[in-house]
Design an enzyme around this catalytic site. Sequence first.
Site, mmCIF file in Angstrom:
data_model
loop_
_atom_site.group_PDB
_atom_site.id
_atom_site.type_symbol
_atom_site.label_atom_id
_atom_site.label_comp_id
_atom_site.label_asym_id
_atom_site.label_seq_id
_atom_site.Cartn_x
_atom_site.Cartn_y
_atom_site.Cartn_z
ATOM 1 N N HIS A 158 0.973 -1.294 0.173
ATOM 2 C CA HIS A 158 0.019 -0.022 -0.057
ATOM 3 C C HIS A 158 0.915 1.280 -0.099
ATOM 4 O O HIS A 158 2.038 1.093 0.293
ATOM 5 C CB HIS A 158 -1.034 -0.045 1.171
ATOM 6 C CG HIS A 158 -2.031 -0.831 1.194
ATOM 7 N ND1 HIS A 158 -2.121 -2.235 1.485
ATOM 8 C CD2 HIS A 158 -3.217 -0.726 0.640
ATOM 9 C CE1 HIS A 158 -3.143 -2.786 1.191
ATOM 10 N NE2 HIS A 158 -3.906 -1.809 0.833
ATOM 11 N N LYS A 162 -0.620 4.908 4.685
ATOM 12 C CA LYS A 162 -1.426 3.841 5.130
ATOM 13 C C LYS A 162 -1.167 3.735 6.720
ATOM 14 O O LYS A 162 0.111 3.300 6.972
ATOM 15 C CB LYS A 162 -1.543 2.404 4.464
ATOM 16 C CG LYS A 162 -2.620 1.514 5.042
ATOM 17 C CD LYS A 162 -3.028 0.462 3.925
ATOM 18 C CE LYS A 162 -3.928 -0.595 4.610
ATOM 19 N NZ LYS A 162 -5.419 0.194 5.028
HETATM 20 N N1 NAI Z 1 -12.835 -1.162 2.605
HETATM 21 C C1 NAI Z 1 -12.365 -0.810 1.702
HETATM 22 O O1 NAI Z 1 -12.644 -1.084 0.304
HETATM 23 C C2 NAI Z 1 -11.330 0.530 1.752
HETATM 24 C C3 NAI Z 1 -11.104 0.972 3.003
HETATM 25 N N2 NAI Z 1 -10.247 1.885 3.259
HETATM 26 C C4 NAI Z 1 -9.944 2.312 4.413
HETATM 27 O O2 NAI Z 1 -10.631 3.476 4.728
HETATM 28 C C5 NAI Z 1 -9.868 4.451 5.825
HETATM 29 C C6 NAI Z 1 -9.714 5.671 5.147
HETATM 30 O O3 NAI Z 1 -8.504 5.647 4.203
HETATM 31 P P1 NAI Z 1 -8.081 7.003 3.379
HETATM 32 O O4 NAI Z 1 -9.238 7.604 2.824
HETATM 33 O O5 NAI Z 1 -7.093 6.585 2.544
HETATM 34 O O6 NAI Z 1 -7.581 7.754 4.673
HETATM 35 P P2 NAI Z 1 -7.540 9.418 4.801
HETATM 36 O O7 NAI Z 1 -6.599 9.661 6.082
HETATM 37 O O8 NAI Z 1 -7.119 9.908 3.504
HETATM 38 O O9 NAI Z 1 -8.977 9.755 5.101
HETATM 39 C C7 NAI Z 1 -9.691 9.649 6.322
HETATM 40 C C8 NAI Z 1 -10.449 11.075 6.692
HETATM 41 O O10 NAI Z 1 -11.176 10.648 7.898
HETATM 42 C C9 NAI Z 1 -11.352 11.848 8.593
HETATM 43 N N3 NAI Z 1 -11.727 11.884 9.956
HETATM 44 C C10 NAI Z 1 -10.966 11.102 10.845
HETATM 45 N N4 NAI Z 1 -11.937 11.248 12.093
HETATM 46 C C11 NAI Z 1 -12.898 11.711 11.862
HETATM 47 C C12 NAI Z 1 -14.114 12.070 12.564
HETATM 48 N N5 NAI Z 1 -14.169 11.913 13.729
HETATM 49 N N6 NAI Z 1 -15.024 12.669 12.078
HETATM 50 C C13 NAI Z 1 -15.155 12.780 10.486
HETATM 51 N N7 NAI Z 1 -13.949 12.880 9.696
HETATM 52 C C14 NAI Z 1 -12.976 12.065 10.422
HETATM 53 C C15 NAI Z 1 -9.900 12.560 8.502
HETATM 54 O O11 NAI Z 1 -9.793 13.679 8.856
HETATM 55 C C16 NAI Z 1 -9.780 12.112 6.979
HETATM 56 O O12 NAI Z 1 -10.325 12.972 6.183
HETATM 57 C C17 NAI Z 1 -8.701 3.459 6.212
HETATM 58 O O13 NAI Z 1 -8.934 2.719 7.298
HETATM 59 C C18 NAI Z 1 -8.429 2.569 4.937
HETATM 60 O O14 NAI Z 1 -7.879 1.328 5.182
HETATM 61 C C19 NAI Z 1 -9.428 2.679 2.044
HETATM 62 C C20 NAI Z 1 -9.870 2.093 0.802
HETATM 63 C C21 NAI Z 1 -10.582 0.953 0.646
HETATM 64 O O1 LIG Z 2 -5.745 2.074 3.187
HETATM 65 C C1 LIG Z 2 -5.856 1.888 1.707
HETATM 66 O O2 LIG Z 2 -5.498 2.735 0.853
HETATM 67 C C2 LIG Z 2 -6.674 0.492 1.829
HETATM 68 N N1 LIG Z 2 -7.212 0.132 2.603
HETATM 69 C C3 LIG Z 2 -7.773 -1.279 2.542
HETATM 70 C C4 LIG Z 2 -7.324 -2.208 3.269
HETATM 71 O O3 LIG Z 2 -6.895 -2.072 4.500
HETATM 72 O O4 LIG Z 2 -7.199 -3.457 2.828
HETATM 73 C C5 LIG Z 2 -8.376 -1.427 1.251
HETATM 74 C C6 LIG Z 2 -7.347 -1.344 0.077
HETATM 75 O O5 LIG Z 2 -6.570 -2.158 0.143
HETATM 76 C C7 LIG Z 2 -6.872 0.085 0.290
#
Ligand code: NAI
Ligand SMILES: O=C(O)C1=N[C@H](C(=O)O)C[C@H](O)C1
Length: 269
Positions: A158, A162
């Site tokens: 990643h 992350k």
């Molecule tokens: N399940 C899936 O398919 C995927 C899951 N993810 C997960 O999604 C999560 C976020 O990933 P990214 O967008 O890359 O992270 P990022 O750090 O770019 O975004 C997270 C956002 O959440 C906000 N945030 C944190 N606490 C908050 C609160 N109390 N209230 C409102 N907003 C709040 C932050 O200010 C930030 O804007 C991670 O846990 C990642 O692993 C990411 C991509 C795909």
């Molecule tokens: O943090 C990410 O970017 C992603 N998080 C998810 C994970 O923890 O598997 C999904 C994806 O791989 C991207």
Amino acid sequence: MSELPGIVITGASGRMGQMLIKTVVASDKCKLVGVVERAGHDWIGRDIGEAMGGAALGVTVTDDALDAFAKAQAVIDFTAPAATIAFAGLAAQARCVHVIGTTGMTEEDLAKITAAARHATIIRAGNMSLGVNLLTKLTKMVSAALDADYDIEIIEAHHNRKVDAPSGTALMLGEAAAEGRGVKLEEVRDSGRDGITGARKPGDIGFSAIRGGDIVGEHDVMFAGEGERIILRHVASDRSLFAKGALKAALWGQGKKPGEYDMLDVLGL
Ligand SMILES: NC(=O)C1=CN([C@@H]2O[C@H](COP(=O)(O)OP(=O)(O)OC[C@H]3O[C@@H](n4cnc5c(N)ncnc54)[C@H](O)[C@@H]3O)[C@@H](O)[C@H]2O)C=CC1
Ligand SMILES: O=C(O)C1=N[C@H](C(=O)O)C[C@H](O)C1
């Protein structure tokens, strides 16, 4: 004509938040009714379209999650564990479907999500893409077909921002491999080898994490035997994949009974 379901996106300024906002705005099956950021963020009070560097969308960024959720039919939440736990309670109060993409949750966090799902429809997956969810099926199948002479290793890569490891996807794949073998992942999990580790324990499922640059998400499940290796691989090259899956889940969840669902339910796999 009936009203389109209203969607709230949390973590509006995040990598996934912005991708989700674009996906919802481009859809003709729902409308964007709210966007939430953490208190103190400099986007609070601004129009989200303008904050993202484009045209105004008529939706103001707020830190009042309950007020935003009360106007919506679904919340799509890719933020951080503590925020997601709080949102689960608020979404249940507002009777909204809660789609959770957040990873890095502890067993204690997951127990709180399960408790919230007694009163709310929650759809949670460490990866919302069709490809990875198919890969979990394949992983279980291959794992069930091979004996413990094949060492299972899960390797994920990643981007350098992350914060959690192993990734949520790697853990989903590990659960699938463990299920295929009829064992519990927590009893065979081996993460983060370093130093004099001793020889590999037969039956363990190993995890390795690479972090660098702008890698969106790559996962290999390796079955390493004597004289051969079988490798199942998924490569994500665009985050829109996850956002489209999450939106599909939010629409699928409309009218579903309270409970905890995952993407296998949504995709019918
Ligand atoms: N399940 C899936 O398919 C995927 C899951 N993810 C997960 O999604 C999560 C976020 O990933 P990214 O967008 O890359 O992270 P990022 O750090 O770019 O975004 C997270 C956002 O959440 C906000 N945030 C944190 N606490 C908050 C609160 N109390 N209230 C409102 N907003 C709040 C932050 O200010 C930030 O804007 C991670 O846990 C990642 O692993 C990411 C991509 C795909
Ligand atoms: O943090 C990410 O970017 C992603 N998080 C998810 C994970 O923890 O598997 C999904 C994806 O791989 C991207």
